[in-house]
Design an enzyme around this catalytic site. Sequence first.
Site, PDB file in Angstrom:
ATOM      1  N   ARG A 195       0.823  -1.210   0.000  1.00 23.05           N
ATOM      2  CA  ARG A 195       0.000   0.000   0.000  1.00 23.05           C
ATOM      3  C   ARG A 195       0.853   1.255   0.000  1.00 23.05           C
ATOM      4  O   ARG A 195       0.662   2.161  -0.813  1.00 23.05           O
ATOM      5  CB  ARG A 195      -0.868   0.036   1.251  1.00 23.05           C
ATOM      6  CG  ARG A 195      -1.913  -1.022   1.297  1.00 23.05           C
ATOM      7  CD  ARG A 195      -2.446  -1.179   2.715  1.00 23.05           C
ATOM      8  NE  ARG A 195      -3.728  -1.851   2.668  1.00 23.05           N
ATOM      9  CZ  ARG A 195      -4.883  -1.210   2.740  1.00 23.05           C
ATOM     10  NH1 ARG A 195      -4.916   0.090   2.911  1.00 23.05           N
ATOM     11  NH2 ARG A 195      -6.016  -1.870   2.661  1.00 23.05           N
ATOM     12  N   THR A 196       1.773   1.317   0.958  1.00 24.10           N
ATOM     13  CA  THR A 196       2.585   2.526   1.068  1.00 24.10           C
ATOM     14  C   THR A 196       3.478   2.680  -0.151  1.00 24.10           C
ATOM     15  O   THR A 196       3.669   3.787  -0.662  1.00 24.10           O
ATOM     16  CB  THR A 196       3.437   2.462   2.352  1.00 24.10           C
ATOM     17  OG1 THR A 196       2.573   2.282   3.466  1.00 24.10           O
ATOM     18  CG2 THR A 196       4.241   3.727   2.537  1.00 24.10           C
ATOM     19  N   LYS A 246      20.360 -11.425   0.834  1.00 23.08           N
ATOM     20  CA  LYS A 246      21.590 -12.211   0.901  1.00 23.08           C
ATOM     21  C   LYS A 246      22.587 -11.601   1.883  1.00 23.08           C
ATOM     22  O   LYS A 246      23.770 -11.912   1.854  1.00 23.08           O
ATOM     23  CB  LYS A 246      22.217 -12.310  -0.489  1.00 23.08           C
ATOM     24  CG  LYS A 246      21.348 -13.075  -1.491  1.00 23.08           C
ATOM     25  CD  LYS A 246      21.858 -12.897  -2.911  1.00 23.08           C
ATOM     26  CE  LYS A 246      20.852 -13.450  -3.916  1.00 23.08           C
ATOM     27  NZ  LYS A 246      20.992 -12.799  -5.232  1.00 23.08           N
ATOM     28  N   ARG A 298      11.499   2.309   3.782  1.00 23.27           N
ATOM     29  CA  ARG A 298      10.682   1.593   4.762  1.00 23.27           C
ATOM     30  C   ARG A 298      11.581   0.521   5.367  1.00 23.27           C
ATOM     31  O   ARG A 298      12.221  -0.230   4.626  1.00 23.27           O
ATOM     32  CB  ARG A 298       9.509   0.936   4.040  1.00 23.27           C
ATOM     33  CG  ARG A 298       8.716  -0.017   4.908  1.00 23.27           C
ATOM     34  CD  ARG A 298       7.746   0.729   5.809  1.00 23.27           C
ATOM     35  NE  ARG A 298       6.571  -0.057   6.104  1.00 23.27           N
ATOM     36  CZ  ARG A 298       5.329   0.381   5.971  1.00 23.27           C
ATOM     37  NH1 ARG A 298       5.100   1.590   5.550  1.00 23.27           N
ATOM     38  NH2 ARG A 298       4.314  -0.398   6.267  1.00 23.27           N
ATOM     39  N   HIS A 320       6.009   7.252  11.097  1.00 27.17           N
ATOM     40  CA  HIS A 320       5.482   7.083   9.741  1.00 27.17           C
ATOM     41  C   HIS A 320       4.914   8.445   9.354  1.00 27.17           C
ATOM     42  O   HIS A 320       3.698   8.638   9.305  1.00 27.17           O
ATOM     43  CB  HIS A 320       4.401   5.994   9.734  1.00 27.17           C
ATOM     44  CG  HIS A 320       4.020   5.527   8.367  1.00 27.17           C
ATOM     45  ND1 HIS A 320       4.510   6.086   7.207  1.00 27.17           N
ATOM     46  CD2 HIS A 320       3.179   4.536   7.968  1.00 27.17           C
ATOM     47  CE1 HIS A 320       3.981   5.460   6.166  1.00 27.17           C
ATOM     48  NE2 HIS A 320       3.189   4.511   6.609  1.00 27.17           N
TER      49      HIS A 320
END
Lengths: 339, 471
Positions: free
Chosen positions: A54-55, A82, A104, A134
């Site tokens: 969504r973001t 990795k 994020r 946020h």
Amino acid sequence: MRHLLSTGDLDRETAVHVLDTAAGMAATQSREIKKLPTLRGRTVVNLFFEDSTRTRISFETAAKRLSADVINFSAKGSSVSKGESLKDTALTLQAMGADAVVIRHSASGAPHTLARSGWVDGAVVNAGDGTHQHPTQALLDAYTIRRHLVGAGGTADPAGRDLAGLRVAVVGDVLHSRVARSNVDLLTTLGAEVTLVAPPTLVPVGVEAWPCRVSYHLDPVLADQRPDAVMMLRVQRERMGAGAAGGGYFPTPLEYTRGYGLDARRLALLPDHAIVMHPGPMNRGLEISADAADSPRAVIVEQVANGVAVRMAVLYLLLAGEVSPAGGHERLDDRTGIA
Amino acid sequence: MSSGTAQRYLLTGVAPLGGEPTDLLLAGGVVAAVGADDVRAALGTGTGADGGHGLDDVVTVDGAGLVALPGLVDLHTHLREPGREDAETVGSGTRAAALGGFTAVHAMANTSPVADTAGVVEQVWRLGRDAGWVDVHPVGAVSVGLEGASLAELGAMAASAARVRVFSDDGKCVHDPVLMRRALEYVKAFDGVVAQHAQEPRLTVGAQMHEGVVSAELGLAGWPAVAEEAIIARDVLLAEHVGSRLHVCHLSTAGSVELIRWAKSRGIAVTAEVTPHHLVLTDELARDYDPIYKVNPPLRTQADVDAVRDGLADGTIDIVATDHAPHTREDKDCEWGAAAMGMTGLETALSVVQQTMVDTGRMTWADVARVMSTAPAAIGRVEDHGRPIAVGEPANLTLVDPAARTVVVPERQGTASVNSPFRGRELPGRVVATFLRGRATVLDGQAVDRAGQHAGQHAGGGVADVPGVRS
């Protein structure tokens, strides 16, 4: 404003300016041609160490509507999975010429580390870090509240106005919520009175220093404070029950819903003008009932739409605008051709 | 193992424990003479007012303004070898110790492999002996592999060449009360002590920093004070019940100080340490998420800093120990959550104690000698360190210039790692010289290796070139 890391860094004037800019952006989105040329030739990287479709698509849409080139870098299936460090990922993006990095990350403070490190020259936008902040979510929440509740009950243009005098209840898992932290800072800066409502296990030790009230009981907050907006926070199912690590914050989902869920009865306690908000994704039947989520006073879908406008504003101001808290804001119209 | 050195040192005008200035002659690994008259007699020559004596085998150190302390003893050092030689080796870590004024360190057991057998502790002990900077006393693990499940062979480690007397799972808490009880009982057979890393593990799952106002704002998982205090409360009662010695590592909270004070008032045989960083740094430093300040136990609040200073001043806290924890750059050059916990401390410890306790008038230099040498040596049962500065005593000494001020530059330190939280800070005091059994390991603030001395550079060579030292 070189980066957007925390709503705690925004003063009232800057925050109002972001909201006004977002209003200008929203106005362009009702046109047939939604795309603006403003960030043509600029590169925005969405650096997502944590899944959040969504973001990510909200930021992606915002950047594309401003004509920026967008690179989506997802940690899943990449070098990051990795074992590549944040530093090497950042240096790679820098080598590719990122003008802005939207990050994020599951670790609180990772955007700060990126902004402080000198690994990237571009603007850093925090798209959610751990249980910290946020900021664009809080900005879109503030934008939504202002649109509905400021300026003759949402009928007049709220440009230039803050949220003075409005009462907002934020209900749910405050302890783990970056949305709650961001909103407490921003809504308070904008003059609103915030009350957090949660079971004591989901309120952080140290909350007494926050500029808000805390209650353990939802009913009296709704009945006595008559909030103008109620923001329901997502409660993750792994927080409940005993045994598992990170669990045991409340006994059962039913008990949580009885105490803190927004159902039809509680919905009826709200003033007529009050709006119901949720950052999504919702757990219907847990923190919010279908009655509340689908009611006319729910603005949850509109929050999503406003998210694009707010993120357009943030990217615009960081990459093309001149914002200084001391004032002297460039008029949006001068650069974007928004009339 | 050499018990001393042919080189003799005349330290003129030094102030033992900050008292009246006098002259000290170090010879044959011991303090051979104290006072100008006795030094002159011992040298068998007339010594001029300027300290000149005309003897080729005597190096004179101008000690005017310097405080002489017994060589410092660290009860809590991470030397990282074997296993993490990329962060520190016994050689680099003990060189750092000498530069910080230490003559003995206790090397913690959380190496790879873990120091939980006689073989590993003897290896560390021998590496220390071969390096020659300080005496290395290995700490033995309490439990096999630090797993907290079954007792390691404590008796074998005690009986080994390393003569282990301090046992700790440091880095992890001996959280099982039965295992802790058994360990406390078992070490009585060889006069050992269990040094507990007090951290209730269930209360600190994923913990990143002190739980309080700052953690709430930063959204970092909290490490509550009660997780330390609950273990200390349990362990002092266990120690009382079984009549054993308990040592509490890196105590960090005001509540812990109160518990230790209460336990001592009951006559419980508990000792406690505080680190230099917990004497001065607070959780406010976490605000920009720089993991240089990430440490375990975490930096606490100003009220806790005040309380541990009070506890150290009134004797509730027995010692200062560094918890020197070197880490590679990659383990700190990352987001807070991914970073390793720990900070270096050997080369700044004495300066921090001077700044927080001496320069504030709360402690004398004799008190510093007690909390950084005499008491830690006694807790660790180290017999030839922490001794009085007197004729016939082992010549384990450090000379400090309290008037000097130094800006900390980690890259210039002796430790192989640069994770000092004091980077760029100006700290008072400077270690000018350190002597291990009469051999200079540090002169004019520079490390002097054993090879250099064997090469005879003391007379007219590199050592004698430095200011304040003349042959």
